[in-house]
Design a protein around this motif. Structure first.
Motif, PDB file in Angstrom:
ATOM      1  N   GLY A   1      29.872  15.169  -9.019  1.00  0.00           N
ATOM      2  CA  GLY A   1      30.687  16.061  -9.836  1.00  0.00           C
ATOM      3  C   GLY A   1      31.437  17.134  -9.070  1.00  0.00           C
ATOM      4  O   GLY A   1      32.085  17.982  -9.677  1.00  0.00           O
ATOM      5  N   PHE A   2      31.365  17.097  -7.754  1.00  0.00           N
ATOM      6  CA  PHE A   2      32.037  18.112  -6.951  1.00  0.00           C
ATOM      7  C   PHE A   2      33.403  17.666  -6.431  1.00  0.00           C
ATOM      8  O   PHE A   2      33.979  18.320  -5.571  1.00  0.00           O
ATOM      9  CB  PHE A   2      31.152  18.513  -5.759  1.00  0.00           C
ATOM     10  N   ASP A   3      33.929  16.557  -6.941  1.00  0.00           N
ATOM     11  CA  ASP A   3      35.172  16.001  -6.417  1.00  0.00           C
ATOM     12  C   ASP A   3      36.333  16.990  -6.470  1.00  0.00           C
ATOM     13  O   ASP A   3      37.051  17.161  -5.494  1.00  0.00           O
ATOM     14  CB  ASP A   3      35.534  14.714  -7.161  1.00  0.00           C
ATOM     15  N   ALA A   4      36.522  17.653  -7.601  1.00  0.00           N
ATOM     16  CA  ALA A   4      37.637  18.590  -7.744  1.00  0.00           C
ATOM     17  C   ALA A   4      37.436  19.860  -6.928  1.00  0.00           C
ATOM     18  O   ALA A   4      38.400  20.534  -6.575  1.00  0.00           O
ATOM     19  CB  ALA A   4      37.845  18.941  -9.213  1.00  0.00           C
ATOM     20  N   LEU A   5      36.206  20.189  -6.629  1.00  0.00           N
ATOM     21  CA  LEU A   5      35.876  21.418  -5.909  1.00  0.00           C
ATOM     22  C   LEU A   5      35.874  21.235  -4.392  1.00  0.00           C
ATOM     23  O   LEU A   5      36.138  22.163  -3.642  1.00  0.00           O
ATOM     24  CB  LEU A   5      34.503  21.912  -6.371  1.00  0.00           C
ATOM     25  N   LEU A   6      35.582  20.035  -3.929  1.00  0.00           N
ATOM     26  CA  LEU A   6      35.432  19.742  -2.505  1.00  0.00           C
ATOM     27  C   LEU A   6      36.761  19.306  -1.911  1.00  0.00           C
ATOM     28  O   LEU A   6      37.308  18.274  -2.283  1.00  0.00           O
ATOM     29  CB  LEU A   6      34.377  18.645  -2.327  1.00  0.00           C
ATOM     30  N   LEU A   7      37.288  20.124  -1.022  1.00  0.00           N
ATOM     31  CA  LEU A   7      38.585  19.857  -0.405  1.00  0.00           C
ATOM     32  C   LEU A   7      38.411  19.357   1.032  1.00  0.00           C
ATOM     33  O   LEU A   7      37.499  19.782   1.729  1.00  0.00           O
ATOM     34  CB  LEU A   7      39.429  21.129  -0.392  1.00  0.00           C
ATOM     35  N   THR A   8      39.303  18.463   1.432  1.00  0.00           N
ATOM     36  CA  THR A   8      39.297  17.919   2.785  1.00  0.00           C
ATOM     37  C   THR A   8      40.512  18.450   3.524  1.00  0.00           C
ATOM     38  O   THR A   8      41.620  18.441   2.998  1.00  0.00           O
ATOM     39  CB  THR A   8      39.373  16.375   2.748  1.00  0.00           C
ATOM     40  N   ARG A   9      40.287  18.928   4.728  1.00  0.00           N
ATOM     41  CA  ARG A   9      41.356  19.407   5.605  1.00  0.00           C
ATOM     42  C   ARG A   9      41.206  18.726   6.955  1.00  0.00           C
ATOM     43  O   ARG A   9      40.153  18.161   7.252  1.00  0.00           O
ATOM     44  CB  ARG A   9      41.273  20.930   5.784  1.00  0.00           C
TER      45      ARG A   9
END
Length: 89
Positions: A64-72
């Motif tokens: 459920g953290f897909d929208a919260l977890l950002l990749t850079r």
């Protein structure tokens, strides 16, 4: 609410991401730092470490953290614009 009581690695990685988000919002935490947080003191090849980290990140996204977890390019971070709630360990 997500229970990671039996999932030590995703819990440790999420804790590292949350600490980084609290201390330096908007700054990504490096892959190496997340690997060290997820598998403290464990020695593994770079390829194995990368695969394990990708699997742990996938587990967090699936939880459920897909929208919260950002990749850079420099690593991962929790979205600095989403409010976080402090929880007790």
């Amino acid at each position: 609410e997500v229970d990671f009581a039996r999932r030590n690695v995703p819990r440790r990685i999420l804790r590292a991401l949350a600490s980084a988000r609290r201390d330096a919002p908007g700054e990504a935490i490096s892959r190496d730092a997340l690997i060290a947080a997820g598998w403290p003191g464990e020695r593994m090849s770079a390829d194995a470490a990368d695969k394990r980290l990708r699997t742990a990140i996938w587990a967090l996204r699936k939880a459920g953290f897909d929208a919260l977890l950002l990749t850079r390019d420099e690593g991962y971070l929790l979205d600095p614009f989403v409010p976080l709630r402090e929880l007790e360990a």
